[in-house]
Design a protein around this motif. Structure first.
Motif, PDB file in Angstrom:
ATOM      1  N   LEU A  79       0.675  -0.850  -0.198  1.00 49.63           N
ATOM      2  CA  LEU A  79       0.033  -0.144  -0.202  1.00 49.63           C
ATOM      3  C   LEU A  79       0.956   1.570   0.132  1.00 49.63           C
ATOM      4  O   LEU A  79       1.924   1.310   1.282  1.00 49.63           O
ATOM      5  CB  LEU A  79      -0.817   0.144   1.301  1.00 49.63           C
ATOM      6  N   ASP A  80       1.127   2.230  -0.881  1.00 52.99           N
ATOM      7  CA  ASP A  80       1.452   3.141  -0.955  1.00 52.99           C
ATOM      8  C   ASP A  80       0.707   4.164  -0.674  1.00 52.99           C
ATOM      9  O   ASP A  80      -0.080   5.093  -1.099  1.00 52.99           O
ATOM     10  CB  ASP A  80       1.673   3.581  -3.030  1.00 52.99           C
ATOM     11  N   LEU A  81       1.282   4.906   0.638  1.00 49.80           N
ATOM     12  CA  LEU A  81       0.770   5.917   1.429  1.00 49.80           C
ATOM     13  C   LEU A  81       0.840   7.565   0.795  1.00 49.80           C
ATOM     14  O   LEU A  81      -0.022   8.435   1.050  1.00 49.80           O
ATOM     15  CB  LEU A  81       1.217   5.772   2.296  1.00 49.80           C
ATOM     16  N   ASN A  82       1.747   7.351   0.059  1.00 47.58           N
ATOM     17  CA  ASN A  82       1.869   8.748  -0.993  1.00 47.58           C
ATOM     18  C   ASN A  82       0.838   8.988  -1.608  1.00 47.58           C
ATOM     19  O   ASN A  82       1.730   9.534  -2.500  1.00 47.58           O
ATOM     20  CB  ASN A  82       3.262   8.970  -1.277  1.00 47.58           C
ATOM     21  N   ARG A  83       0.357   7.848  -2.155  1.00 48.80           N
ATOM     22  CA  ARG A  83      -0.619   8.278  -3.301  1.00 48.80           C
ATOM     23  C   ARG A  83      -2.030   7.942  -2.687  1.00 48.80           C
ATOM     24  O   ARG A  83      -2.779   7.679  -1.564  1.00 48.80           O
ATOM     25  CB  ARG A  83      -0.663   7.046  -3.773  1.00 48.80           C
ATOM     26  N   ALA A  84      -2.962   8.740  -3.933  1.00 52.96           N
ATOM     27  CA  ALA A  84      -4.665   9.067  -3.020  1.00 52.96           C
ATOM     28  C   ALA A  84      -4.759   7.363  -2.536  1.00 52.96           C
ATOM     29  O   ALA A  84      -4.304   6.914  -3.693  1.00 52.96           O
ATOM     30  CB  ALA A  84      -5.273   9.929  -3.847  1.00 52.96           C
ATOM     31  N   PRO A  85      -6.090   7.165  -2.479  1.00 56.71           N
ATOM     32  CA  PRO A  85      -6.720   5.579  -2.332  1.00 56.71           C
ATOM     33  C   PRO A  85      -6.867   5.124  -3.544  1.00 56.71           C
ATOM     34  O   PRO A  85      -6.323   3.882  -4.034  1.00 56.71           O
ATOM     35  CB  PRO A  85      -7.749   6.315  -1.325  1.00 56.71           C
ATOM     36  N   GLN A 117      -7.288   0.617   6.543  1.00 56.05           N
ATOM     37  CA  GLN A 117      -5.387   1.107   6.557  1.00 56.05           C
ATOM     38  C   GLN A 117      -5.006   2.808   5.888  1.00 56.05           C
ATOM     39  O   GLN A 117      -4.194   2.989   6.803  1.00 56.05           O
ATOM     40  CB  GLN A 117      -4.279  -0.429   5.833  1.00 56.05           C
ATOM     41  N   HIS A 118      -5.209   2.425   4.865  1.00 53.71           N
ATOM     42  CA  HIS A 118      -4.742   4.020   4.166  1.00 53.71           C
ATOM     43  C   HIS A 118      -5.716   5.603   5.156  1.00 53.71           C
ATOM     44  O   HIS A 118      -5.340   6.044   5.534  1.00 53.71           O
ATOM     45  CB  HIS A 118      -5.011   4.400   3.073  1.00 53.71           C
ATOM     46  N   GLU A 213       0.745  12.558  -1.891  1.00 58.54           N
ATOM     47  CA  GLU A 213      -0.289  12.219  -1.491  1.00 58.54           C
ATOM     48  C   GLU A 213      -0.839  13.109   0.034  1.00 58.54           C
ATOM     49  O   GLU A 213      -0.775  13.974   0.096  1.00 58.54           O
ATOM     50  CB  GLU A 213      -1.604  10.773  -1.528  1.00 58.54           C
ATOM     51  N   GLN A 214       0.791  13.120   0.968  1.00 58.08           N
ATOM     52  CA  GLN A 214       0.996  13.367   1.964  1.00 58.08           C
ATOM     53  C   GLN A 214       0.959  14.726   2.229  1.00 58.08           C
ATOM     54  O   GLN A 214       0.730  16.083   2.702  1.00 58.08           O
ATOM     55  CB  GLN A 214       1.774  12.625   2.274  1.00 58.08           C
ATOM     56  N   THR A 215       2.093  15.375   0.835  1.00 62.01           N
ATOM     57  CA  THR A 215       2.311  16.606   1.342  1.00 62.01           C
ATOM     58  C   THR A 215       1.016  18.073   0.798  1.00 62.01           C
ATOM     59  O   THR A 215       0.660  18.803   1.318  1.00 62.01           O
ATOM     60  CB  THR A 215       3.862  17.306   0.165  1.00 62.01           C
ATOM     61  N   ARG A 216       0.259  16.747  -0.303  1.00 58.15           N
ATOM     62  CA  ARG A 216      -1.058  18.067  -0.375  1.00 58.15           C
ATOM     63  C   ARG A 216      -1.629  17.688   0.469  1.00 58.15           C
ATOM     64  O   ARG A 216      -2.343  18.721   0.760  1.00 58.15           O
ATOM     65  CB  ARG A 216      -1.288  16.452  -2.178  1.00 58.15           C
TER      66      ARG A 216
END
Length: 272
Positions: A79-85, A117-118, A213-216
């Motif tokens: 799961l890439d938490l730096n991308r939108a779901p 999880q996201h 996604e995180q900085t956004r």
């Protein structure tokens, strides 16, 4: 040679670790992790070495001197938490540098669990940032990542320095004018630091523009009080093909970040 990985938590079900201190600064290493749920790993086509090559091992060490920090222990290939779901699970090769991640794609219930999880991560992050905001009036988040520069092969020429700075600062979602008083001294301080006898090459939006996604998320939810800086280290601190770390380079880069923390705090204080 077996790939080297960061020090994994003893509990294979670990999601992330949080250390909370008294500071307006917080560091995150959301791609440092390597863990994958076993039943999902069994469905993957991409092997461990291939996954490690695109993860960001050792980036947690760069924030080890920060009072507030969040380190994710799961692999971005889970799961890439730096991308939108809707793009956080690499279901197609065009989402993952052309790599085929899944032999058998995850089942619907697994996708639903990963989406929870996201959501849980971002709910936790928002709570922590709100807490820091309430205590200090504002904050700076250093979003630590790394990137490959020898994609053509271990023995091939590296990407030219013109296109691959030692540290790439990503600011695309940031109100650059509002946060220039924080960002510019931070970049200047990093440039003063030396690695292997030379000053670090630190530039903005060259290899990456900080579109994660995180900085956004930070700039959307904390537009007046939150400055999120995407910090991408070129993998000059490790062998990106074997995963072996260069401990001296890691220590030097950690010191570069440590030395920047008083600069960031002073910049925040100056505008209060």
């Amino acid at each position: 040679m077996e790939p080297s990985v960061t020090s994994l938590p003893k509990d294979p079900s670990s999601l992330w670790s949080i250390h909370r201190g008294r500071s307006p600064l917080i560091g995150t290493a959301i791609h440092d992790g390597h863990l994958i749920w076993p039943h999902l790993e069994a469905r993957m086509a991409l092997d461990e070495a291939g996954r490690l090559r695109e993860e960001d091992p050792f980036t947690a060490q760069f924030i080890a001197d920060m009072a507030n920090r969040m380190v994710v222990h799961r692999s971005r290939f889970e799961l890439d938490l730096n991308r939108a779901p809707d793009g956080a699970i690499y279901l197609h090769p065009d989402q993952s540098w052309g790599l085929r991640v899944w032999r058998d794609q995850p089942e619907a219930q697994d996708v639903e669990a990963l989406m929870r999880q996201h959501a849980s991560y971002y709910s936790t992050l928002r709570h922590i940032l709100s807490d820091i905001e309430a205590e200090h009036g504002g904050f700076v988040l250093l979003d630590m990542h790394s990137y490959n520069h020898r994609r053509a092969g271990a023995a091939a020429l590296a990407t030219s320095q013109d296109e691959a700075p030692d540290i790439n600062i990503g600011t695309s979602s940031m109100d650059r004018a509002r946060w220039a008083h924080v960002l510019d001294p931070f970049i200047d301080r990093l440039r003063q630091h030396k690695l292997g006898g030379r000053s670090l090459d630190v530039r903005e939006n060259v290899a990456f523009a900080g579109k994660g996604e995180q900085t956004r998320f930070v700039h959307e939810h904390f537009p007046q009080t939150g400055c999120a800086i995407a910090v991408e280290f070129k993998k000059i601190f490790m062998d990106e093909w074997t995963g072996e770390p260069d401990e001296a380079a890691i220590a030097d880069l950690r010191e570069a970040i440590r030395s920047s923390l008083p600069v960031l705090e002073a910049a925040l204080d100056a505008r209060r």
